[in-house]
Design an enzyme around this catalytic site. Structure first.
Site, short mmCIF file in Angstrom:
data_model
loop_
_atom_site.label_atom_id
_atom_site.label_comp_id
_atom_site.label_asym_id
_atom_site.label_seq_id
_atom_site.Cartn_x
_atom_site.Cartn_y
_atom_site.Cartn_z
N ASN A 1 -8.12 -16.19 -1.93
CA ASN A 1 -9.38 -15.44 -1.93
C ASN A 1 -9.44 -14.57 -3.18
O ASN A 1 -8.54 -14.62 -4.01
CB ASN A 1 -9.50 -14.61 -0.64
N LYS B 1 -11.56 -4.17 15.68
CA LYS B 1 -10.23 -4.48 15.11
C LYS B 1 -9.23 -3.36 15.40
O LYS B 1 -8.05 -3.62 15.61
CB LYS B 1 -10.33 -4.72 13.60
N LYS C 1 -6.02 -4.66 17.27
CA LYS C 1 -4.75 -4.63 16.55
C LYS C 1 -3.93 -3.35 16.84
O LYS C 1 -2.90 -3.14 16.21
CB LYS C 1 -5.02 -4.76 15.03
N1 CTP Z 1 -4.72 -9.05 8.64
C1 CTP Z 1 -3.45 -9.46 8.97
N2 CTP Z 1 -3.17 -10.79 9.15
C2 CTP Z 1 -4.13 -11.71 9.02
C3 CTP Z 1 -5.44 -11.31 8.69
C4 CTP Z 1 -5.68 -9.95 8.50
O1 CTP Z 1 -2.56 -8.62 9.08
N3 CTP Z 1 -3.84 -12.99 9.20
C5 CTP Z 1 -4.94 -7.61 8.44
C6 CTP Z 1 -5.58 -7.28 7.12
O2 CTP Z 1 -4.63 -6.98 6.12
C7 CTP Z 1 -6.42 -6.06 7.44
C8 CTP Z 1 -6.79 -6.24 8.88
O3 CTP Z 1 -5.85 -7.19 9.41
O4 CTP Z 1 -5.71 -4.85 7.33
C9 CTP Z 1 -8.17 -6.76 9.07
O5 CTP Z 1 -8.32 -7.93 8.29
P1 CTP Z 1 -9.62 -8.83 8.39
O6 CTP Z 1 -9.46 -10.07 7.56
O7 CTP Z 1 -10.83 -7.96 8.15
O8 CTP Z 1 -9.58 -9.15 9.95
P2 CTP Z 1 -9.31 -10.43 10.80
O9 CTP Z 1 -8.59 -9.98 12.02
O10 CTP Z 1 -8.71 -11.52 9.99
O11 CTP Z 1 -10.78 -10.78 11.25
P3 CTP Z 1 -11.94 -11.61 10.45
O12 CTP Z 1 -11.38 -12.05 9.12
O13 CTP Z 1 -12.24 -12.73 11.38
O14 CTP Z 1 -13.06 -10.61 10.33
#
Ligand code: CTP
Length: 396
Positions: free
Chosen positions: A209, A337, A341
């Site tokens: 990304n 989230k 989390k």
């Molecule tokens: N994160 C993580 N592991 C992943 C994806 C995300 O630890 N596989 C962490 C990111 O570093 C961030 C937080 O979770 O601090 C939120 O990440 P984000 O990509 O916004 O959330 P997702 O849970 O992946 O949800 P989505 O992408 O579907 O919005």
């Protein structure tokens, strides 16, 4: 960044002396008040006028110069200093400092100085490795002075070895670590993740990304400058990670998962800025790619939710902060989230807002906690990092 701070630079007789003009200039640009003291020998390598022009202060060489700005110049200047850096430090001056000899402006000021002192030896490798010099350095360390390790490379005498003065950019980092910020995070262990991850499609190609790591590196740097012990788990980034942090390089989401899982228990604060790739190829189809099929149809699978996994094991004394990048319903999605989390805070940004998101030096963030949210105006990522830790510390 160095507004109101006084930096005293001591320059001794070594060819690297000319590089200190560059350091003085960088310090001035950060708004420090810079004073330069040279030994007589140093004036053979760079003229005091260069420093006077840059610093707007008289460059002091002779203790008995009557054309002074200060009353009893060496005592006064020593008292004003927030930090004193002696660079390049010759073997001779190191010998004097270690043995209490104060026979010129530089060594008398050093003797009178109670501020933190940084010393960057610069000399030929044989001189540097001489046990007398090494003993003197040990002695200075025991007196609380910080010795900046010389770099290796081609020396002025054409020998190749250890003894080069580190570049001015490196010396600047030592000064910044010493005086740029109050040490309100001393004793805290901070784990930061930064950058993108790369998910291999085949040995040549990968999915990733647009993350550059800038926000995460700013977070790690801010904690380091405030005295924290920082571990930085970083995906592949073009930038140099901040100095004085322990860097664990990773490539894939799985690598990052493994690194975070083995590190998070030792951290008081975890800040996950990493834009972890949410998907990775379920199978690696090298054949399809080789044939250049129009339709690869490679099945993807979700990467492990790193923060979600460690969130379930969070201790009450730990503080976990995530990031969330949204295109719509930023607040609601981020709040979800926090719950999912088990986080203490989420820093959210809307990628569609000008000045927010990847690559740039600025960000527009909203700090969200279970009980409140704080919308901040556009600011640099470095400024945002400072505010994020202010908010975290206020809640710990
Ligand atoms: N994160 C993580 N592991 C992943 C994806 C995300 O630890 N596989 C962490 C990111 O570093 C961030 C937080 O979770 O601090 C939120 O990440 P984000 O990509 O916004 O959330 P997702 O849970 O992946 O949800 P989505 O992408 O579907 O919005």
């Amino acid at each position: 960044m160095l507004n109101g701070k006084t930096v005293v630079l001591g320059v001794t007789g070594s060819i690297a002396a000319y590089k200190i003009a560059n350091l003085a200039s960088m310090l001035i640009k950060l708004h420090a008040d810079v004073h330069v003291i040279m030994t007589q020998n140093a004036t053979n390598f760079i003229h005091p006028t260069a420093f006077e022009t840059l610093t707007n202060h008289k460059c002091l060489v002779d203790t008995f110069d009557r054309n002074f700005q200060f009353h009893v110049a060496h005592v006064n200047l020593a008292a004003q200093a927030d930090v004193m850096l002696i660079a390049p430090a010759s073997a001779n001056v190191i010998g004097k400092l270690a043995n209490g000899i104060a026979d010129d402006m530089l060594t008398t000021t050093a003797m009178a100085c109670r501020a933190p002192m940084l010393i960057a030896p610069a000399m030929n490798t044989n001189m540097y490795e001489n046990p007398i010099l090494q003993d003197n350095l040990k002695k200075l360390k025991a007196y609380g002075k910080e010795i900046i390790e010389p770099a290796s490379g081609m020396l002025a005498c054409r020998d190749i070895g250890k003894g080069k003065m580190p570049e001015p950019e490196v010396l600047l980092q030592y000064i910044l670590r010493t005086i740029a910020m109050d040490k309100d995070m001393a004793g805290r262990r901070v784990l930061v993740t930064a950058g993108p991850t790369q998910e291999a499609l085949d040995p040549v190609r990968y999915i990733t990304n647009h993350s550059t790591g800038k926000m995460g590196y700013a977070i790690a740097e801010n904690a380091m400058l405030r005295g924290a012990e920082v571990t930085l788990i970083s995906g592949p980034c073009a930038m140099e990670p901040p100095m004085f942090t322990r860097v664990i390089p990773v490539v894939s989401a799985e690598d990052m998962y493994q690194a975070v899982v083995s590190e998070y228990e030792n951290a008081d604060i975890v800040v996950m800025t990493a834009a972890v790739a949410d998907y990775r190829p379920a199978t690696v189809s090298t054949e399809k790619i080789k044939k250049k099929d129009d339709d690869l149809s490679i099945p993807l699978m979700r990467t492990k939710d790193i923060l979600g996994t460690i969130g379930t094991g969070k201790r009450p004394d730990q503080f976990f902060c995530g990031f969330s990048m949204e295109t719509q319903n930023m607040i609601e999605n981020s709040r979800a989230k926090i719950v999912k989390k088990n986080l203490d805070m989420i820093v959210a940004n809307n990628v569609k807002v000008e000045g927010a998101g990847f690559a740039g030096d600025t960000n527009v963030i909203t700090i969200i906690t279970p009980e409140a949210e704080k919308e901040l105006p556009i600011m640099t990522k470095k400024e945002a990092a400072g505010i994020i830790f202010d908010e975290i510390l206020a809640r710990m």
